[in-house]
Design a protein around this motif. Structure first.
Motif, PDB file in Angstrom:
ATOM      1  N   VAL A  14       0.776  -1.192   0.040  1.00 26.53           N
ATOM      2  CA  VAL A  14       0.066  -0.012   0.099  1.00 26.53           C
ATOM      3  C   VAL A  14       0.916   1.084   0.024  1.00 26.53           C
ATOM      4  CG1 VAL A  14      -0.202  -0.035   2.435  1.00 26.53           C
ATOM      5  CG2 VAL A  14      -1.998   1.006   1.102  1.00 26.53           C
ATOM      6  N   ARG A  15       0.433   2.118  -0.769  1.00 23.90           N
ATOM      7  CA  ARG A  15       1.184   3.529  -0.866  1.00 23.90           C
ATOM      8  C   ARG A  15       0.213   4.493  -0.280  1.00 23.90           C
ATOM      9  NH1 ARG A  15       5.388   3.553  -4.181  1.00 23.90           N
ATOM     10  NH2 ARG A  15       5.733   1.703  -5.469  1.00 23.90           N
ATOM     11  N   PHE A  16       1.042   5.482   0.327  1.00 24.26           N
ATOM     12  CA  PHE A  16       0.285   6.599   1.094  1.00 24.26           C
ATOM     13  C   PHE A  16       1.151   7.668   1.554  1.00 24.26           C
ATOM     14  CE2 PHE A  16      -1.027   8.674   5.368  1.00 24.26           C
ATOM     15  CZ  PHE A  16      -2.294   9.248   5.069  1.00 24.26           C
ATOM     16  N   THR A  17       0.675   8.995   1.478  1.00 21.39           N
ATOM     17  CA  THR A  17       1.289  10.074   1.916  1.00 21.39           C
ATOM     18  C   THR A  17       0.292  11.134   2.208  1.00 21.39           C
ATOM     19  OG1 THR A  17       3.084  11.685   1.704  1.00 21.39           O
ATOM     20  CG2 THR A  17       1.990  11.172  -0.317  1.00 21.39           C
ATOM     21  N   CYS A  18       0.181  11.475   3.391  1.00 15.78           N
ATOM     22  CA  CYS A  18      -0.860  12.550   3.593  1.00 15.78           C
ATOM     23  C   CYS A  18      -0.672  13.894   2.738  1.00 15.78           C
ATOM     24  CB  CYS A  18      -1.085  12.668   4.941  1.00 15.78           C
ATOM     25  SG  CYS A  18      -2.342  14.075   5.405  1.00 15.78           S
ATOM     26  N   GLU A  19      -1.736  14.222   2.063  1.00 13.90           N
ATOM     27  CA  GLU A  19      -1.831  15.487   1.345  1.00 13.90           C
ATOM     28  C   GLU A  19      -2.457  16.733   2.097  1.00 13.90           C
ATOM     29  OE1 GLU A  19      -3.370  13.911  -2.336  1.00 13.90           O
ATOM     30  OE2 GLU A  19      -1.141  13.648  -3.230  1.00 13.90           O
ATOM     31  N   ARG A  20      -2.954  16.543   3.098  1.00 11.95           N
ATOM     32  CA  ARG A  20      -3.621  17.396   3.983  1.00 11.95           C
ATOM     33  C   ARG A  20      -4.804  18.054   3.592  1.00 11.95           C
ATOM     34  NH1 ARG A  20      -1.107  18.632   7.929  1.00 11.95           N
ATOM     35  NH2 ARG A  20       0.507  19.821   8.789  1.00 11.95           N
ATOM     36  N   CYS A  21      -5.506  17.166   2.915  1.00 15.32           N
ATOM     37  CA  CYS A  21      -6.807  17.501   2.543  1.00 15.32           C
ATOM     38  C   CYS A  21      -8.018  17.569   3.209  1.00 15.32           C
ATOM     39  CB  CYS A  21      -7.298  16.417   1.351  1.00 15.32           C
ATOM     40  SG  CYS A  21      -7.950  15.147   2.041  1.00 15.32           S
ATOM     41  N   ALA A  22      -7.663  17.200   4.418  1.00 22.61           N
ATOM     42  CA  ALA A  22      -8.752  17.524   5.608  1.00 22.61           C
ATOM     43  C   ALA A  22     -10.029  16.578   5.435  1.00 22.61           C
ATOM     44  CB  ALA A  22      -8.863  18.740   6.078  1.00 22.61           C
ATOM     45  N   LYS A  23     -10.166  15.758   4.719  1.00 25.71           N
ATOM     46  CA  LYS A  23     -11.186  14.963   4.212  1.00 25.71           C
ATOM     47  C   LYS A  23     -11.752  14.155   5.669  1.00 25.71           C
ATOM     48  CE  LYS A  23     -13.459  12.034   0.842  1.00 25.71           C
ATOM     49  NZ  LYS A  23     -13.556  11.353  -0.342  1.00 25.71           N
ATOM     50  N   CYS A  24     -10.705  13.602   6.201  1.00 25.57           N
ATOM     51  CA  CYS A  24     -10.811  12.819   7.362  1.00 25.57           C
ATOM     52  C   CYS A  24     -11.415  13.530   8.480  1.00 25.57           C
ATOM     53  CB  CYS A  24      -9.412  12.152   7.490  1.00 25.57           C
ATOM     54  SG  CYS A  24      -8.094  13.511   7.802  1.00 25.57           S
ATOM     55  N   CYS A  25     -11.202  14.949   8.486  1.00 24.73           N
ATOM     56  CA  CYS A  25     -11.699  15.724   9.522  1.00 24.73           C
ATOM     57  C   CYS A  25     -13.259  16.187   9.809  1.00 24.73           C
ATOM     58  CB  CYS A  25     -11.011  17.082   9.521  1.00 24.73           C
ATOM     59  SG  CYS A  25      -8.913  16.599   9.821  1.00 24.73           S
ATOM     60  N   GLY A  26     -13.975  15.528   9.018  1.00 29.80           N
ATOM     61  CA  GLY A  26     -15.471  15.752   8.914  1.00 29.80           C
ATOM     62  C   GLY A  26     -16.239  14.528   8.171  1.00 29.80           C
ATOM     63  N   ASP A  27     -17.507  15.174   8.114  1.00 30.49           N
ATOM     64  CA  ASP A  27     -18.399  14.261   7.358  1.00 30.49           C
ATOM     65  C   ASP A  27     -18.588  14.596   5.897  1.00 30.49           C
ATOM     66  OD1 ASP A  27     -19.512  13.626   9.958  1.00 30.49           O
ATOM     67  OD2 ASP A  27     -21.124  14.833   9.691  1.00 30.49           O
ATOM     68  N   THR A  28     -18.711  13.713   5.062  1.00 31.84           N
ATOM     69  CA  THR A  28     -18.799  13.844   3.530  1.00 31.84           C
ATOM     70  C   THR A  28     -20.132  13.484   2.967  1.00 31.84           C
ATOM     71  OG1 THR A  28     -17.813  11.473   3.067  1.00 31.84           O
ATOM     72  CG2 THR A  28     -16.162  13.331   3.275  1.00 31.84           C
ATOM     73  N   LYS A  29     -20.354  13.396   1.941  1.00 31.76           N
ATOM     74  CA  LYS A  29     -21.610  12.994   1.214  1.00 31.76           C
ATOM     75  C   LYS A  29     -21.994  11.368   1.542  1.00 31.76           C
ATOM     76  CE  LYS A  29     -21.743  16.589  -2.297  1.00 31.76           C
ATOM     77  NZ  LYS A  29     -21.397  16.643  -3.757  1.00 31.76           N
ATOM     78  N   GLU A  30     -20.577  10.828   1.643  1.00 25.21           N
ATOM     79  CA  GLU A  30     -20.460   9.425   1.578  1.00 25.21           C
ATOM     80  C   GLU A  30     -20.703   8.800   3.188  1.00 25.21           C
ATOM     81  OE1 GLU A  30     -17.943  10.926  -0.112  1.00 25.21           O
ATOM     82  OE2 GLU A  30     -18.944  11.134  -1.858  1.00 25.21           O
ATOM     83  N   ARG A  31     -20.143   9.534   3.902  1.00 27.03           N
ATOM     84  CA  ARG A  31     -19.792   9.052   5.053  1.00 27.03           C
ATOM     85  C   ARG A  31     -20.175  10.045   6.425  1.00 27.03           C
ATOM     86  NH1 ARG A  31     -14.198   6.319   7.139  1.00 27.03           N
ATOM     87  NH2 ARG A  31     -15.040   5.712   9.311  1.00 27.03           N
ATOM     88  N   VAL A  32     -20.843   9.721   7.486  1.00 26.08           N
ATOM     89  CA  VAL A  32     -20.704  10.520   8.477  1.00 26.08           C
ATOM     90  C   VAL A  32     -19.693  10.008   9.484  1.00 26.08           C
ATOM     91  CG1 VAL A  32     -21.990  11.081  10.646  1.00 26.08           C
ATOM     92  CG2 VAL A  32     -23.044  10.827   8.381  1.00 26.08           C
ATOM     93  N   ARG A  33     -18.610  10.982   9.822  1.00 28.90           N
ATOM     94  CA  ARG A  33     -17.602  10.572  10.755  1.00 28.90           C
ATOM     95  C   ARG A  33     -17.871  10.492  12.309  1.00 28.90           C
ATOM     96  NH1 ARG A  33     -14.237   9.298   7.331  1.00 28.90           N
ATOM     97  NH2 ARG A  33     -13.643  10.873   5.496  1.00 28.90           N
ATOM     98  N   SER A  34     -17.266   9.643  12.898  1.00 23.83           N
ATOM     99  CA  SER A  34     -17.177   9.505  14.543  1.00 23.83           C
ATOM    100  C   SER A  34     -15.890   9.750  14.889  1.00 23.83           C
ATOM    101  CB  SER A  34     -18.031   8.366  15.240  1.00 23.83           C
ATOM    102  OG  SER A  34     -19.254   8.310  14.642  1.00 23.83           O
ATOM    103  N   ILE A  35     -15.400  10.712  15.563  1.00 20.14           N
ATOM    104  CA  ILE A  35     -14.081  10.731  16.050  1.00 20.14           C
ATOM    105  C   ILE A  35     -14.154  10.785  17.519  1.00 20.14           C
ATOM    106  CG2 ILE A  35     -11.880  12.552  16.444  1.00 20.14           C
ATOM    107  CD1 ILE A  35     -13.281  14.416  14.033  1.00 20.14           C
ATOM    108  N   LEU A  36     -13.579   9.344  17.634  1.00 19.60           N
ATOM    109  CA  LEU A  36     -13.678   8.803  18.992  1.00 19.60           C
ATOM    110  C   LEU A  36     -12.603   8.960  19.948  1.00 19.60           C
ATOM    111  CD1 LEU A  36     -14.928   5.224  18.140  1.00 19.60           C
ATOM    112  CD2 LEU A  36     -16.509   7.414  18.641  1.00 19.60           C
ATOM    113  N   LEU A  37     -12.859   9.386  21.140  1.00 17.79           N
ATOM    114  CA  LEU A  37     -11.514   9.744  22.158  1.00 17.79           C
ATOM    115  C   LEU A  37     -11.528   8.869  23.413  1.00 17.79           C
ATOM    116  CD1 LEU A  37     -12.590  13.530  22.338  1.00 17.79           C
ATOM    117  CD2 LEU A  37     -10.768  12.653  20.995  1.00 17.79           C
ATOM    118  N   LEU A  38     -10.279   8.433  23.687  1.00 20.24           N
ATOM    119  CA  LEU A  38     -10.048   7.932  25.071  1.00 20.24           C
ATOM    120  C   LEU A  38     -10.203   8.678  26.071  1.00 20.24           C
ATOM    121  CD1 LEU A  38      -6.942   5.778  23.736  1.00 20.24           C
ATOM    122  CD2 LEU A  38      -9.247   4.939  24.197  1.00 20.24           C
TER     123      LEU A  38
END
Length: 150
Positions: A14-38
């Motif tokens: 698998v290849r990966f490098t974060c491009e800092r798009c911030a898609k992971c920081c919130g909901d999208t049309k396809e997915r509601v995100r849950s940012i869980l915390l300890l």
């Protein structure tokens, strides 16, 4: 911790490098995100931001070891996302540190890293080696040990 104690599976090739798009920081049309915390993560964020936990997170049940969920803006973004950048980057929760990877089967079987290909950075950058996942796994073990002491 020695290499043999780090028993987990991880995706190969698998290849990966974060491009800092911030898609992971919130909901999208396809997915509601849950940012869980300890508990330890919520306390750390509270101490460093001088905000009461109730201002940025809500208690949850049924997702142990996570006990809080990050609140979001009306637009579905993390409260700490400012100008498309994380304002708590140095203390961001494990779930954020790991994205687009996730550690599964931590209770039942050998832990396994999986990933979501919804992240536009998957397939870009260098091919990840075991050492990348070892760092994530060590971070997981460290934070879980701190959380257990609380």
């Amino acid at each position: 911790m020695s290499r043999q104690n780090l028993s987990f599976d991880y995706p190969k090739n698998v290849r990966f490098t974060c491009e800092r798009c911030a898609k992971c920081c919130g909901d999208t049309k396809e997915r509601v995100r849950s940012i869980l915390l300890l508990k330890i993560e919520a306390e750390r964020i509270s101490q460093r931001t001088l905000k009461d936990i109730r201002k940025f997170a809500e208690k949850i049940e049924g997702s142990e070891p996570y006990v809080y969920q990050m609140k979001k803006t009306h637009g579905g973004k993390c409260l700490f996302l400012k100008d498309n950048s994380c304002s708590i980057y140095q203390m961001r929760p494990l779930i954020c540190r790991f994205y687009p990877f996730q550690l599964k089967n931590i209770r039942d079987r050998k832990p396994m890293f999986t990933y979501t290909d919804e992240c536009p950075s998957i397939g870009k950058g260098p091919q990840l080696k075991r050492s990348f996942f070892e760092k994530l796994f060590n971070e997981f073990l460290k934070v879980m040990a701190e959380d257990a002491r609380k």
